[in-house]
Design a protein around this motif. Structure first.
Motif, PDB file in Angstrom:
ATOM      1  N   PRO A 139      -2.834  15.497  20.072  1.00 20.91           N
ATOM      2  CA  PRO A 139      -3.403  16.821  20.336  1.00 20.91           C
ATOM      3  C   PRO A 139      -2.500  17.705  21.203  1.00 20.91           C
ATOM      4  CG  PRO A 139      -4.507  15.158  21.651  1.00 20.91           C
ATOM      5  CD  PRO A 139      -3.555  14.435  20.741  1.00 20.91           C
ATOM      6  N   PHE A 140      -1.460  17.112  21.797  1.00 16.16           N
ATOM      7  CA  PHE A 140      -0.582  17.861  22.687  1.00 16.16           C
ATOM      8  C   PHE A 140       0.669  18.383  21.970  1.00 16.16           C
ATOM      9  CE2 PHE A 140      -2.807  14.570  25.159  1.00 16.16           C
ATOM     10  CZ  PHE A 140      -3.606  15.400  25.918  1.00 16.16           C
ATOM     11  N   CYS A 141       1.356  17.481  21.232  1.00 17.03           N
ATOM     12  CA  CYS A 141       2.612  17.905  20.581  1.00 17.03           C
ATOM     13  C   CYS A 141       2.529  17.886  19.062  1.00 17.03           C
ATOM     14  CB  CYS A 141       3.774  17.041  21.067  1.00 17.03           C
ATOM     15  SG  CYS A 141       3.763  15.351  20.397  1.00 17.03           S
ATOM     16  N   ARG A 178      -1.251  10.474  26.758  1.00 17.70           N
ATOM     17  CA  ARG A 178      -2.315   9.626  26.231  1.00 17.70           C
ATOM     18  C   ARG A 178      -3.521  10.451  25.824  1.00 17.70           C
ATOM     19  NH1 ARG A 178      -2.209   4.197  30.005  1.00 17.70           N
ATOM     20  NH2 ARG A 178      -0.047   3.670  29.488  1.00 17.70           N
ATOM     21  N   PHE A 179      -4.231   9.962  24.816  1.00 17.39           N
ATOM     22  CA  PHE A 179      -5.445  10.622  24.347  1.00 17.39           C
ATOM     23  C   PHE A 179      -6.398   9.584  23.775  1.00 17.39           C
ATOM     24  CE2 PHE A 179      -2.302  10.787  20.996  1.00 17.39           C
ATOM     25  CZ  PHE A 179      -2.981  10.538  19.818  1.00 17.39           C
ATOM     26  N   THR A 180      -7.646   9.984  23.608  1.00 14.35           N
ATOM     27  CA  THR A 180      -8.696   9.084  23.128  1.00 14.35           C
ATOM     28  C   THR A 180      -9.170   9.534  21.757  1.00 14.35           C
ATOM     29  OG1 THR A 180      -9.431   8.724  25.402  1.00 14.35           O
ATOM     30  CG2 THR A 180     -10.983   8.141  23.668  1.00 14.35           C
ATOM     31  N   THR A 181      -9.378   8.565  20.884  1.00 13.18           N
ATOM     32  CA  THR A 181      -9.983   8.851  19.583  1.00 13.18           C
ATOM     33  C   THR A 181     -11.204   7.954  19.414  1.00 13.18           C
ATOM     34  OG1 THR A 181      -8.600   7.231  18.422  1.00 13.18           O
ATOM     35  CG2 THR A 181      -7.794   9.515  18.510  1.00 13.18           C
ATOM     36  N   GLU A 186       3.249  10.084  15.270  1.00 12.64           N
ATOM     37  CA  GLU A 186       3.605   8.727  15.686  1.00 12.64           C
ATOM     38  C   GLU A 186       2.988   8.419  17.052  1.00 12.64           C
ATOM     39  OE1 GLU A 186       5.295   6.525  13.728  1.00 12.64           O
ATOM     40  OE2 GLU A 186       5.142   8.118  12.234  1.00 12.64           O
ATOM     41  N   ASN A 187       2.117   7.406  17.089  1.00 13.75           N
ATOM     42  CA  ASN A 187       1.513   6.990  18.351  1.00 13.75           C
ATOM     43  C   ASN A 187       1.144   5.527  18.255  1.00 13.75           C
ATOM     44  OD1 ASN A 187      -1.392   6.775  17.422  1.00 13.75           O
ATOM     45  ND2 ASN A 187      -0.936   8.910  16.887  1.00 13.75           N
ATOM     46  N   CYS A 202       1.139   8.838  22.609  1.00 10.99           N
ATOM     47  CA  CYS A 202       2.058   9.493  21.683  1.00 10.99           C
ATOM     48  C   CYS A 202       3.465   8.966  21.949  1.00 10.99           C
ATOM     49  CB  CYS A 202       2.005  11.008  21.888  1.00 10.99           C
ATOM     50  SG  CYS A 202       3.199  11.897  20.856  1.00 10.99           S
ATOM     51  N   LEU A 203       4.161   8.570  20.894  1.00  7.61           N
ATOM     52  CA  LEU A 203       5.512   8.054  21.066  1.00  7.61           C
ATOM     53  C   LEU A 203       6.520   9.170  21.316  1.00  7.61           C
ATOM     54  CD1 LEU A 203       5.468   5.302  18.290  1.00  7.61           C
ATOM     55  CD2 LEU A 203       5.078   5.044  20.750  1.00  7.61           C
TER      56      LEU A 203
END
Length: 167
Positions: A4-6, A37-40, A10-11, A31-32
């Protein structure tokens, strides 16, 4: 899964946990590309009935409409996000349990009101005032009186000899 940021695809999954009594899997991802970090959340795609509106239109069930209606009714009230989520899940289970292909929107509205009445009476009145589209103040006051009467009946009555009451 897109970051969601970039927006990179790939994560990696850092942590997975069951939540909501095993009906949802919560995944923490990193995210690589940007290292944030993010939550799904992952849930089973469930089949819901079509909702038949008052004017006869049919539309797909939309859980977000219920969530938004509950949030608006519960705004600035002591109702947690978890309680809202549990209410929506209960309504979804009820709809699935019905096994119908089409359900009138009034069934959902009444179910929301039933849950709100138990959660918070002010939120219930807010929702009812919009949902029932009271024509005038008299209709609204009748609903409030009914709610007040039911609240009185539900309250435990003081018993003699307890809580400082004379015996």
């Amino acid at each position: 899964m897109r970051c969601p940021f970039c927006q990179d695809t790939e994560n990696k999954v850092i942590d997975s946990r069951e939540s909501h009594e095993g009906s949802v899997i919560r995944r923490r991802r990193e995210c690589l590309q940007c290292k944030r970090r993010f939550t799904t959340y992952e849930r089973v795609e469930e089949l819901y009935p079509l909702i038949v509106k008052k004017d006869g239109r049919r539309e797909a069930f939309d859980r977000d409409k219920i969530v938004n209606g509950l949030k608006k009714a519960c705004e600035k009230r002591p109702v947690s996000a978890d309680q809202v989520e549990q209410t929506v899940e209960a309504i979804e289970r009820m709809l699935q349990g019905m096994g119908e292909k089409e359900v009138p929107s009034s069934v959902i509205g009444e179910e929301v009101m039933k849950h709100l009445r138990a959660l918070d009476e002010v939120a219930y009145v807010r929702f009812a005032s919009v949902y029932r589209s009271f024509r005038d103040i008299a209709e609204f006051m009748n609903e409030l009186r009914e709610l007040a009467d039911q609240s009185k009946e539900a309250r435990p009555k003081p018993q003699p000899g307890k809580g400082g009451q004379p015996s």
